[in-house]
Motif scaffolding. Structure first.
Motif, PDB file in Angstrom:
ATOM      1  N   GLY A  56       0.951  -1.132  -0.111  1.00 27.45           N
ATOM      2  CA  GLY A  56       0.183  -0.119   0.022  1.00 27.45           C
ATOM      3  C   GLY A  56       0.750   1.302  -0.043  1.00 27.45           C
ATOM      4  N   LEU A  57       0.254   2.457   0.205  1.00 24.35           N
ATOM      5  CA  LEU A  57       0.771   3.718   0.104  1.00 24.35           C
ATOM      6  C   LEU A  57       1.880   3.897   1.115  1.00 24.35           C
ATOM      7  CD1 LEU A  57      -2.573   5.428   0.224  1.00 24.35           C
ATOM      8  CD2 LEU A  57      -1.012   5.592  -1.901  1.00 24.35           C
ATOM      9  N   THR A  58       2.791   4.371   0.734  1.00 27.16           N
ATOM     10  CA  THR A  58       4.111   4.666   1.413  1.00 27.16           C
ATOM     11  C   THR A  58       5.082   3.490   1.586  1.00 27.16           C
ATOM     12  OG1 THR A  58       3.276   4.114   3.703  1.00 27.16           O
ATOM     13  CG2 THR A  58       2.963   6.495   2.947  1.00 27.16           C
ATOM     14  N   CYS A  59       4.644   2.344   1.235  1.00 22.01           N
ATOM     15  CA  CYS A  59       5.510   1.092   1.102  1.00 22.01           C
ATOM     16  C   CYS A  59       6.587   0.874   0.371  1.00 22.01           C
ATOM     17  CB  CYS A  59       4.626  -0.196   1.115  1.00 22.01           C
ATOM     18  SG  CYS A  59       3.465  -0.164   2.759  1.00 22.01           S
ATOM     19  N   SER A  60       7.557   0.136   0.640  1.00 22.17           N
ATOM     20  CA  SER A  60       8.560  -0.446  -0.281  1.00 22.17           C
ATOM     21  C   SER A  60       8.485  -1.878  -0.054  1.00 22.17           C
ATOM     22  CB  SER A  60       9.816   0.038   0.535  1.00 22.17           C
ATOM     23  OG  SER A  60      10.206  -0.555   1.528  1.00 22.17           O
ATOM     24  N   GLN A  62       9.805  -3.516   1.787  1.00 22.30           N
ATOM     25  CA  GLN A  62      10.146  -4.313   3.159  1.00 22.30           C
ATOM     26  C   GLN A  62       9.272  -4.573   3.925  1.00 22.30           C
ATOM     27  OE1 GLN A  62      13.112  -4.804   2.396  1.00 22.30           O
ATOM     28  NE2 GLN A  62      13.714  -2.911   0.798  1.00 22.30           N
ATOM     29  N   ASN A  63       8.006  -3.616   3.832  1.00 20.47           N
ATOM     30  CA  ASN A  63       6.915  -3.400   4.990  1.00 20.47           C
ATOM     31  C   ASN A  63       6.479  -4.922   5.113  1.00 20.47           C
ATOM     32  OD1 ASN A  63       7.087  -0.839   3.546  1.00 20.47           O
ATOM     33  ND2 ASN A  63       5.992  -0.264   5.353  1.00 20.47           N
ATOM     34  N   ALA A  64       5.995  -5.645   3.960  1.00 18.82           N
ATOM     35  CA  ALA A  64       5.232  -7.015   4.038  1.00 18.82           C
ATOM     36  C   ALA A  64       6.302  -7.905   4.309  1.00 18.82           C
ATOM     37  CB  ALA A  64       4.591  -7.172   2.658  1.00 18.82           C
ATOM     38  N   GLU A  66       8.680  -7.781   5.939  1.00 26.52           N
ATOM     39  CA  GLU A  66       9.042  -7.830   7.647  1.00 26.52           C
ATOM     40  C   GLU A  66       7.958  -8.109   8.410  1.00 26.52           C
ATOM     41  OE1 GLU A  66      10.830  -4.036   8.122  1.00 26.52           O
ATOM     42  OE2 GLU A  66      12.606  -4.614   6.946  1.00 26.52           O
ATOM     43  N   LYS A  67       6.680  -7.699   8.137  1.00 29.58           N
ATOM     44  CA  LYS A  67       5.748  -7.611   9.009  1.00 29.58           C
ATOM     45  C   LYS A  67       4.422  -8.462   8.828  1.00 29.58           C
ATOM     46  CE  LYS A  67       5.242  -2.976   9.105  1.00 29.58           C
ATOM     47  NZ  LYS A  67       4.879  -1.747   9.594  1.00 29.58           N
ATOM     48  N   ALA A  68       4.278  -9.149   7.531  1.00 28.30           N
ATOM     49  CA  ALA A  68       3.111  -9.737   7.143  1.00 28.30           C
ATOM     50  C   ALA A  68       3.200 -11.459   7.306  1.00 28.30           C
ATOM     51  CB  ALA A  68       2.905  -9.643   5.604  1.00 28.30           C
ATOM     52  N   GLY A 157      -2.918  -8.180  -2.026  1.00 35.13           N
ATOM     53  CA  GLY A 157      -2.023  -6.871  -1.916  1.00 35.13           C
ATOM     54  C   GLY A 157      -3.044  -6.206  -0.773  1.00 35.13           C
ATOM     55  N   HIS A 158      -2.527  -5.121  -0.412  1.00 32.86           N
ATOM     56  CA  HIS A 158      -3.118  -4.299   0.630  1.00 32.86           C
ATOM     57  C   HIS A 158      -3.371  -3.006   0.322  1.00 32.86           C
ATOM     58  CE1 HIS A 158      -2.241  -1.942   4.575  1.00 32.86           C
ATOM     59  NE2 HIS A 158      -3.490  -2.293   4.538  1.00 32.86           N
ATOM     60  N   SER A 159      -4.610  -2.493   0.528  1.00 36.00           N
ATOM     61  CA  SER A 159      -5.069  -1.285   0.332  1.00 36.00           C
ATOM     62  C   SER A 159      -4.846  -0.625  -0.955  1.00 36.00           C
ATOM     63  CB  SER A 159      -4.303  -0.127   1.638  1.00 36.00           C
ATOM     64  OG  SER A 159      -5.046   1.084   1.364  1.00 36.00           O
ATOM     65  N   MET A 160      -4.013   0.266  -1.413  1.00 30.12           N
ATOM     66  CA  MET A 160      -3.723   0.797  -2.811  1.00 30.12           C
ATOM     67  C   MET A 160      -3.340  -0.686  -3.435  1.00 30.12           C
ATOM     68  SD  MET A 160      -0.638   3.140  -4.075  1.00 30.12           S
ATOM     69  CE  MET A 160       0.632   2.039  -3.780  1.00 30.12           C
ATOM     70  N   ASP A 273      -7.991  -3.256  12.518  1.00 30.53           N
ATOM     71  CA  ASP A 273      -7.372  -1.851  11.866  1.00 30.53           C
ATOM     72  C   ASP A 273      -6.970  -2.065  10.337  1.00 30.53           C
ATOM     73  OD1 ASP A 273      -4.956  -2.527  12.267  1.00 30.53           O
ATOM     74  OD2 ASP A 273      -4.767  -1.282  13.930  1.00 30.53           O
ATOM     75  N   HIS A 274      -6.118  -1.027  10.023  1.00 30.99           N
ATOM     76  CA  HIS A 274      -5.576  -1.128   8.667  1.00 30.99           C
ATOM     77  C   HIS A 274      -4.077  -1.858   8.659  1.00 30.99           C
ATOM     78  CE1 HIS A 274      -6.140   0.244   4.544  1.00 30.99           C
ATOM     79  NE2 HIS A 274      -5.010   0.857   4.639  1.00 30.99           N
ATOM     80  N   SER A 275      -3.566  -2.144   9.879  1.00 30.80           N
ATOM     81  CA  SER A 275      -2.228  -2.220  10.090  1.00 30.80           C
ATOM     82  C   SER A 275      -1.886  -3.629   9.536  1.00 30.80           C
ATOM     83  CB  SER A 275      -1.553  -1.883  11.513  1.00 30.80           C
ATOM     84  OG  SER A 275      -2.252  -3.018  12.072  1.00 30.80           O
TER      85      SER A 275
HETATM   86  N1  LIG Z   1       2.239   7.304   6.607  1.00 34.54           N
HETATM   87  C1  LIG Z   1       0.705   7.450   6.491  1.00 34.54           C
HETATM   88  C2  LIG Z   1      -0.090   6.231   6.667  1.00 34.54           C
HETATM   89  C3  LIG Z   1       0.011   5.430   5.602  1.00 34.54           C
HETATM   90  C4  LIG Z   1      -0.602   3.886   5.577  1.00 34.54           C
HETATM   91  O1  LIG Z   1      -1.303   3.744   6.405  1.00 34.54           O
HETATM   92  N2  LIG Z   1       0.146   3.143   4.693  1.00 34.54           N
HETATM   93  C5  LIG Z   1      -0.369   1.907   4.713  1.00 34.54           C
HETATM   94  C6  LIG Z   1      -1.127   1.525   3.489  1.00 34.54           C
HETATM   95  S1  LIG Z   1      -2.474   2.918   3.141  1.00 34.54           S
HETATM   96  C7  LIG Z   1      -3.149   2.346   1.579  1.00 34.54           C
HETATM   97  O2  LIG Z   1      -2.655   2.034   0.690  1.00 34.54           O
HETATM   98  C8  LIG Z   1       0.738   0.874   4.799  1.00 34.54           C
HETATM   99  O3  LIG Z   1       0.678  -0.092   4.582  1.00 34.54           O
HETATM  100  N3  LIG Z   1       1.786   1.533   5.804  1.00 34.54           N
HETATM  101  C9  LIG Z   1       3.013   0.803   5.964  1.00 34.54           C
HETATM  102  C10 LIG Z   1       2.850   0.244   7.272  1.00 34.54           C
HETATM  103  O4  LIG Z   1       3.914  -0.707   7.371  1.00 34.54           O
HETATM  104  O5  LIG Z   1       2.018  -0.020   7.993  1.00 34.54           O
HETATM  105  C11 LIG Z   1       0.459   8.205   7.906  1.00 34.54           C
HETATM  106  O6  LIG Z   1       1.752   8.805   8.349  1.00 34.54           O
HETATM  107  O7  LIG Z   1      -0.710   8.251   8.287  1.00 34.54           O
END
Ligand SMILES: N[C@@H](CCC(=O)N[C@@H](CSC=O)C(=O)NCC(=O)O)C(=O)O
Length: 297
Positions: A56-60, A62-64, A66-68, A157-160, A273-275
């Motif tokens: 999703g948004l802001t990710c590289s 690495q996020n998934a 490391e954390k999925a 995938g997640h979100s975006m 939540d969305h995390s």
């Molecule tokens: N940086 C933002 C939060 C952005 C956010 O929540 N990104 C989600 C995906 S949102 C939809 O595509 C995400 O996966 N973030 C990375 C993570 O590791 O959680 C803010 O500061 O509010």
């Protein structure tokens, strides 16, 4: 196309490779992580299928990674995980003029941009669904086919990235590119929510007929479902983006009266939540779903 191995990390029974390569689609160097499960290192003639995970948004990548906790599931069923980046990056790559996190770098929305200045590098649809699978297949199968990156594959995938997975799955269904599709808290109707409208206007311009070509709620109407297709979705009731950006009901409604009616397996998860706490909780269910469709169980 050759990949540079930047790091190789032992995880579970396999290894996570942090790779980069020069992309023709984005005209940049792209990072991608690939998890090779324990089955890859065992002497077996079985070809290992792959699952692509779009972040999703802001990710590289690495996020998934490391954390999925996909790696545990990859070892359980025997699939490779591919974690692409979310946009082109680097010197000269245009981003949001206001530097916000929901557009531009880290927010490529998995479309092929047609609008300047984004059309130069933001060709994430071609990159993810065409160039990357071909390049991975060439690279890893030089000495005989061990991993299937092209045919027996699935997408999630997640979100975006949930949007990117559903949109890519539907847009390539005529050639059966993906055996199955799932999503975590996806943006299902980008044309009708602020994140999607900002991205589509920026990348595709004002012509809404171009937006429709990527919006899952529109694609369901024009892409016929085949036999037992199902799209598995989980969304949490405590997701702060639920009402404004995700609107899960929209895809269920859009499917009604189409060949997709009753094929959107929408699961509303109480309290989540969305995390990545939410994502990692439901990864085992999505892994089992894809493992069945990839013929692993
Ligand atoms: N940086 C933002 C939060 C952005 C956010 O929540 N990104 C989600 C995906 S949102 C939809 O595509 C995400 O996966 N973030 C990375 C993570 O590791 O959680 C803010 O500061 O509010």
């Amino acid at each position: 196309m050759t990949f540079k191995i930047n790091q190789e990390i032992a995880v579970c029974g396999g290894r996570l490779l942090k790779l980069s390569h020069e992309s023709i689609a984005t005209k940049t160097s792209m990072d991608v992580n690939v998890y090779l499960p324990k089955q890859f290192y065992q002497k077996s003639s079985k070809i290992i299928p792959s699952i692509y995970y779009l972040s999703g948004l802001t990710c590289s990548p690495q996020n998934a990674s490391e954390k999925a906790f996909w790696q545990i599931q990859a070892d359980k069923y025997g699939f490779v995980m591919v974690f692409p980046d979310t946009s082109p990056r680097g010197e000269g790559v245009a981003t949001d003029p206001e530097n916000s996190w929901d557009f531009g770098i880290g927010a490529g929305f998995y479309v092929n941009a047609t609008e300047e200045p984004y059309s130069k590098n933001y060709h994430m649809f071609d990159y993810v669904h065409n160039e990357l699978p071909k390049s991975l297949s060439e690279h890893f199968n030089k000495d005989g086919k061990k991993i299937d990156f092209l045919d027996n594959i699935a997408i999630t995938g997640h979100s975006m990235g949930g949007f990117g997975a559903i949109s890519g799955y539907l847009k390539t269904l005529d050639k059966n590119q993906y055996k199955s599709c799932s999503a975590f808290a996806p943006i299902v109707n980008p044309m009708n929510v602020p994140w999607g409208q900002k991205a589509f206007k920026g990348y595709l311009g004002d012509d809404k007929s171009k937006w429709e070509q990527y919006d899952p709620c529109q694609l369901l109407k024009v892409v016929p479902s085949k036999n037992n297709d199902k799209i598995l979705i989980h969304v949490g009731t405590n997701d702060p983006f639920l009402e404004r950006e995700l609107k899960p009901d929209n895809i269920v409604e859009a499917s009604k009266g189409t060949t997709w009616e009753n094929k959107i397996d929408m699961n509303i998860a109480e309290g989540f939540d969305h995390s990545y706490y939410f994502i990692s909780t439901f990864v085992p269910m999505h892994a089992e779903f894809h493992a069945k469709n990839l013929g692993l169980i």
